[in-house]
Scaffold this active site. Structure first.
Site, PDB file in Angstrom:
ATOM      1  N   ASP A   9       0.877  -1.121  -0.014  1.00  0.00           N
ATOM      2  CA  ASP A   9      -0.034  -0.042  -0.179  1.00  0.00           C
ATOM      3  C   ASP A   9       0.828   1.370  -0.007  1.00  0.00           C
ATOM      4  O   ASP A   9       1.793   1.679   0.794  1.00  0.00           O
ATOM      5  CB  ASP A   9      -0.808   0.106   1.079  1.00  0.00           C
ATOM      6  CG  ASP A   9      -1.806   1.354   1.335  1.00  0.00           C
ATOM      7  OD1 ASP A   9      -1.892   1.988   0.390  1.00  0.00           O
ATOM      8  OD2 ASP A   9      -2.827   1.020   2.045  1.00  0.00           O
ATOM      9  N   ASP A 105      -2.857   2.598  -5.908  1.00  0.00           N
ATOM     10  CA  ASP A 105      -1.766   2.667  -4.793  1.00  0.00           C
ATOM     11  C   ASP A 105      -1.902   1.341  -4.049  1.00  0.00           C
ATOM     12  O   ASP A 105      -1.298   1.212  -2.845  1.00  0.00           O
ATOM     13  CB  ASP A 105      -2.250   3.860  -3.772  1.00  0.00           C
ATOM     14  CG  ASP A 105      -3.520   3.951  -3.385  1.00  0.00           C
ATOM     15  OD1 ASP A 105      -4.214   3.054  -3.642  1.00  0.00           O
ATOM     16  OD2 ASP A 105      -3.751   4.753  -2.440  1.00  0.00           O
ATOM     17  N   GLU A 106      -2.516   0.223  -4.623  1.00  0.00           N
ATOM     18  CA  GLU A 106      -2.490  -0.839  -3.887  1.00  0.00           C
ATOM     19  C   GLU A 106      -1.869  -2.047  -4.715  1.00  0.00           C
ATOM     20  O   GLU A 106      -2.548  -2.265  -5.864  1.00  0.00           O
ATOM     21  CB  GLU A 106      -3.659  -1.204  -3.171  1.00  0.00           C
ATOM     22  CG  GLU A 106      -4.196  -0.278  -1.910  1.00  0.00           C
ATOM     23  CD  GLU A 106      -5.600  -0.424  -1.456  1.00  0.00           C
ATOM     24  OE1 GLU A 106      -5.841  -0.061  -0.401  1.00  0.00           O
ATOM     25  OE2 GLU A 106      -6.435  -1.050  -2.438  1.00  0.00           O
TER      26      GLU A 106
END
Length: 483
Positions: A9, A105-106
């Site tokens: 993350d 973003d993951e």
């Protein structure tokens, strides 16, 4: 060896990219916003803004400025974030093969063989952190990593020690490792689900973990409650195949576009972008939802259209234009005072999607020409940048750089489809004192505008216009029903 997933993350991703690109922002509270207006909300906040002022994703811009008057408000640059995202994926790939990115973003990564041993999994995590620093971002962009028996728990672990954290949850740690979390800390539990759980007598994660499968199924009202029960216990469930239900875009209008012409132009641009995405995914749409919100009014303009499946831009734009005529007449007849209640946000969504192969070719010459025109638009814009070639009805939105590329949740946009490059340039962060001064002037302008609207709302009662749908009236609102 109970560890199966390593979840990466990126910390405060959008805001961290802005801080990396503009060194003067490092160490300062920063919020990324979609448009320069206090009526919108922050789509990302820096570590400093979260830690020191409690500003996070979803915090209203006006509230953020009240909490931290010195916060740096940066207009989002989705194309830049997507480029950094792909750089990070390449860096992660040097350490471990990764799965499909869960969002921009993951990134979930799957552990196999000896990688599932705790020491080896932690070594991989540290290698990933080092690889991200080594590609040129230093300590500006960090990541938090969770390692657990399944993706659900690994994602949960990645949020437990931010920023730049590393958290491991093994099967033996369950369920007590989760007991200190809040219900909303678990993926899949939002405000409405939390309320349902509390009505079912579940007020904490400890109580949630102690509940039976039947209790959670009843609380969720579906088999999803059983899936949640299994995931809390470390079971890795197969991903459910989902079919896209809609393609659409929304936009909060800037002050310079809050009139009939600006609203219409932005809606046309949003629909043209949605139609291009529809064709890229080889889908047809059988319906369209139009939504418009207004300043100082509870009522909204709402239309839900149904039609034979199609995907060409000219036909869709004609349908949209036809259903905006009533609103335009209301403005011309003064039944809607657009200065007192200007349009605030617009949205258009294509629904009832089906595969393009579901119907045969077009028989009518006019329809064939429309499809050929759409194919030409896609070819030119694919080569020179989105909106390099556009219809005249979109001109005002193009001129004001309205409705730029956005990054939705759970999806990585394709810059080739949405990034407006080539003939129209790209949006850049302020790099000198003059640009920074202009940003602050814009912030002052929207704050002054908000104050003026609030004063005006106290002096005047809302006026109606035919053709609008109404939100349910509330006791504190004098807004009449509009039809």
């Amino acid at each position: 060896m109970t560890l199966r997933c390593l979840f990466v993350d990126f910390d405060s991703f959008f805001a961290s990219v802005e801080q990396h690109d503009a060194p003067h922002l490092r160490g300062r509270p920063v919020a990324v916003i979609p448009v320069a207006s206090t009526t919108t909300c922050c789509i990302a906040a820096s570590k400093e803004a979260k830690r020191d002022f409690g500003i996070k994703t979803g915090t209203g811009v006006a509230e953020a400025l009240e909490r931290c008057p010195d916060i740096a408000l940066q207009i989002a640059r989705p194309a830049r974030y997507v480029r950094v995202h792909h750089q990070f994926l390449e860096a992660i790939q040097t350490c471990i093969p990764h799965g499909k990115a869960a969002s921009v973003d993951e990134v979930p990564c799957w552990l196999i063989g000896r990688e599932r041993q705790r020491d080896n999994a932690e070594t991989i995590a540290r290698n990933i952190k080092r690889a991200l620093r080594d590609i040129g971002f230093g300590d500006s962009l960090t990541c938090s990593i969770g390692i657990a028996p399944n993706k659900f728990l690994a994602k949960t672990a990645s949020d437990m020690n931010k920023p730049d954290g590393l958290t491991v949850i093994e099967q033996a740690d369950l369920p007590h490792a989760l007991h200190e979390l809040e219900l909303r800390d678990l993926c899949g539990i939002g405000p409405s689900m939390e309320a349902r759980l509390r009505r079912a007598g579940i007020d904490s994660v400890e109580q949630l973990c102690a509940s039976t499968r039947d209790q959670l199924r009843h609380a969720w009202g579906s088999i999803e409650g059983e899936r949640f029960w299994l995931q809390l216990r470390g079971f890795e469930l197969p991903e459910r195949e989902t079919q896209r239900a809609s393609v659409g875009h929304s936009h909060v209008l800037g002050p310079e576009l809050r009139d009939v012409a600006g609203m219409r132009s932005v809606l046309f641009k949003l629909l043209a972008k949605a139609a291009m995405r529809l064709r890229d995914e080889e889908l047809l749409a059988g319906g369209m939802a139009i939504r418009i919100r207004f300043v100082g009014m509870d009522a909204r303009f709402e239309r839900d259209l149904r039609f034979a499946p199609l995907d060409d831009t000219p036909a869709l734009l004609r349908l949209l234009g036809r259903h905006l005529q009533g609103l335009e007449r209301a403005a011309a007849d003064k039944r809607w005072n657009q200065k007192r209640h200007p349009p605030l946000s617009v949205a258009v969504t294509l629904v009832d999607l089906s595969p393009r192969t579901a119907i045969c070719g077009e028989l009518m010459a006019e329809r064939r020409r429309a499809k050929a025109a759409s194919a030409l638009l896609d070819k030119v814009n694919g080569k020179y940048g989105n909106s390099a070639l556009y219809l005249g009805s979109m001109a005002k939105a193009i001129d004001k750089d309205a409705a730029p590329m956005r990054i939705p949740f759970q999806q990585i946009p394709k810059p080739a489809l949405e990034e407006e490059t080539g003939l129209h340039g790209i949006e850049q962060a302020p790099t000198n004192a003059a640009d920074l001064l202009q940003v602050r002037m814009n912030q002052f302008k929207v704050l002054a505008e908000k104050t003026h609207r609030e004063r005006d709302a106290k002096r005047h009662r809302p006026s109606g216009a035919a053709g609008w749908g109404a939100a349910p009236a509330t006791q504190n609102s004098p807004q009449p029903s509009l039809f």
